[in-house]
Design a protein around this motif. Sequence first.
Motif, PDB file in Angstrom:
ATOM      1  N   GLY A   1     -13.802  -4.619 -18.293  1.00 54.14           N
ATOM      2  CA  GLY A   1     -13.228  -5.704 -17.505  1.00 54.14           C
ATOM      3  C   GLY A   1     -12.707  -6.873 -18.318  1.00 54.14           C
ATOM      4  N   ILE A   2     -12.849  -6.822 -19.628  1.00 53.48           N
ATOM      5  CA  ILE A   2     -12.388  -7.904 -20.517  1.00 53.48           C
ATOM      6  C   ILE A   2     -11.052  -7.488 -21.124  1.00 53.48           C
ATOM      7  CG2 ILE A   2     -12.905  -9.233 -22.599  1.00 53.48           C
ATOM      8  CD1 ILE A   2     -15.893  -8.636 -21.985  1.00 53.48           C
ATOM      9  N   PRO A   3     -10.025  -8.343 -20.998  1.00 56.10           N
ATOM     10  CA  PRO A   3      -8.711  -7.976 -21.552  1.00 56.10           C
ATOM     11  C   PRO A   3      -8.765  -7.732 -23.060  1.00 56.10           C
ATOM     12  CG  PRO A   3      -8.520  -9.869 -20.101  1.00 56.10           C
ATOM     13  CD  PRO A   3      -9.986  -9.625 -20.308  1.00 56.10           C
ATOM     14  N   ARG A   4      -8.192  -6.607 -23.477  1.00 57.18           N
ATOM     15  CA  ARG A   4      -8.081  -6.285 -24.906  1.00 57.18           C
ATOM     16  C   ARG A   4      -6.742  -6.756 -25.466  1.00 57.18           C
ATOM     17  NH1 ARG A   4     -11.250  -1.161 -26.470  1.00 57.18           N
ATOM     18  NH2 ARG A   4     -10.001  -1.494 -28.308  1.00 57.18           N
ATOM     19  N   GLU A   5      -5.824  -7.116 -24.579  1.00 55.93           N
ATOM     20  CA  GLU A   5      -4.509  -7.589 -24.999  1.00 55.93           C
ATOM     21  C   GLU A   5      -4.347  -9.022 -24.514  1.00 55.93           C
ATOM     22  OE1 GLU A   5      -1.710  -3.728 -25.093  1.00 55.93           O
ATOM     23  OE2 GLU A   5      -2.512  -4.150 -23.112  1.00 55.93           O
ATOM     24  N   GLY A   6      -3.347  -9.692 -25.033  1.00 58.73           N
ATOM     25  CA  GLY A   6      -3.147 -11.099 -24.713  1.00 58.73           C
ATOM     26  C   GLY A   6      -2.569 -11.328 -23.331  1.00 58.73           C
ATOM     27  N   PHE A   7      -2.797 -12.530 -22.826  1.00 55.49           N
ATOM     28  CA  PHE A   7      -2.296 -12.924 -21.514  1.00 55.49           C
ATOM     29  C   PHE A   7      -2.053 -14.421 -21.514  1.00 55.49           C
ATOM     30  CE2 PHE A   7      -6.864 -12.989 -21.564  1.00 55.49           C
ATOM     31  CZ  PHE A   7      -7.179 -14.240 -21.048  1.00 55.49           C
ATOM     32  N   GLY A   8      -1.227 -14.870 -20.582  1.00 53.39           N
ATOM     33  CA  GLY A   8      -0.965 -16.299 -20.434  1.00 53.39           C
ATOM     34  C   GLY A   8      -0.365 -16.569 -19.065  1.00 53.39           C
TER      35      GLY A   8
END
Length: 129
Positions: free
Chosen positions: A86-93
């Motif tokens: 459930g934790i993003p492995r890639e970036g987000f914004g």
Amino acid sequence: MLLGAAPVARLDVGVEQVRSAKGMLRVCLTADPDNFPACIDDADAVTRSIPAGTHGLSFAGLPRGSYAIAVIHDENGNAKLDTFAGIPREGFGFSRNPPIRFGPPHFAAARFTIAGDADRQQIRMRYIL
């Protein structure tokens, strides 16, 4: 301008703190709170994919109003945000760079209004893993 035509505006979006130039930045611009941040069921959403080395893009011809932007850094090019437990492995914004707690922010936290002929949003990418 034609009588009765909706005023249109341009939105410039800058993306900063991108971890690498690998993959794509997948950008979703929506005015629909129910479809933020995924934009999956939003026929009016504007989505773009740009190379991760590109740090900005523009949207032209937008009706004035309230919007929110979600960006993912799809480093492996599989067209989704990869997660681990459930934790993003890639970036987000997100537009307005709201604080991130558990899960993505609500539309209201990322909402901004385009009232004039042009607007700008600067989005800071975040990486957890």
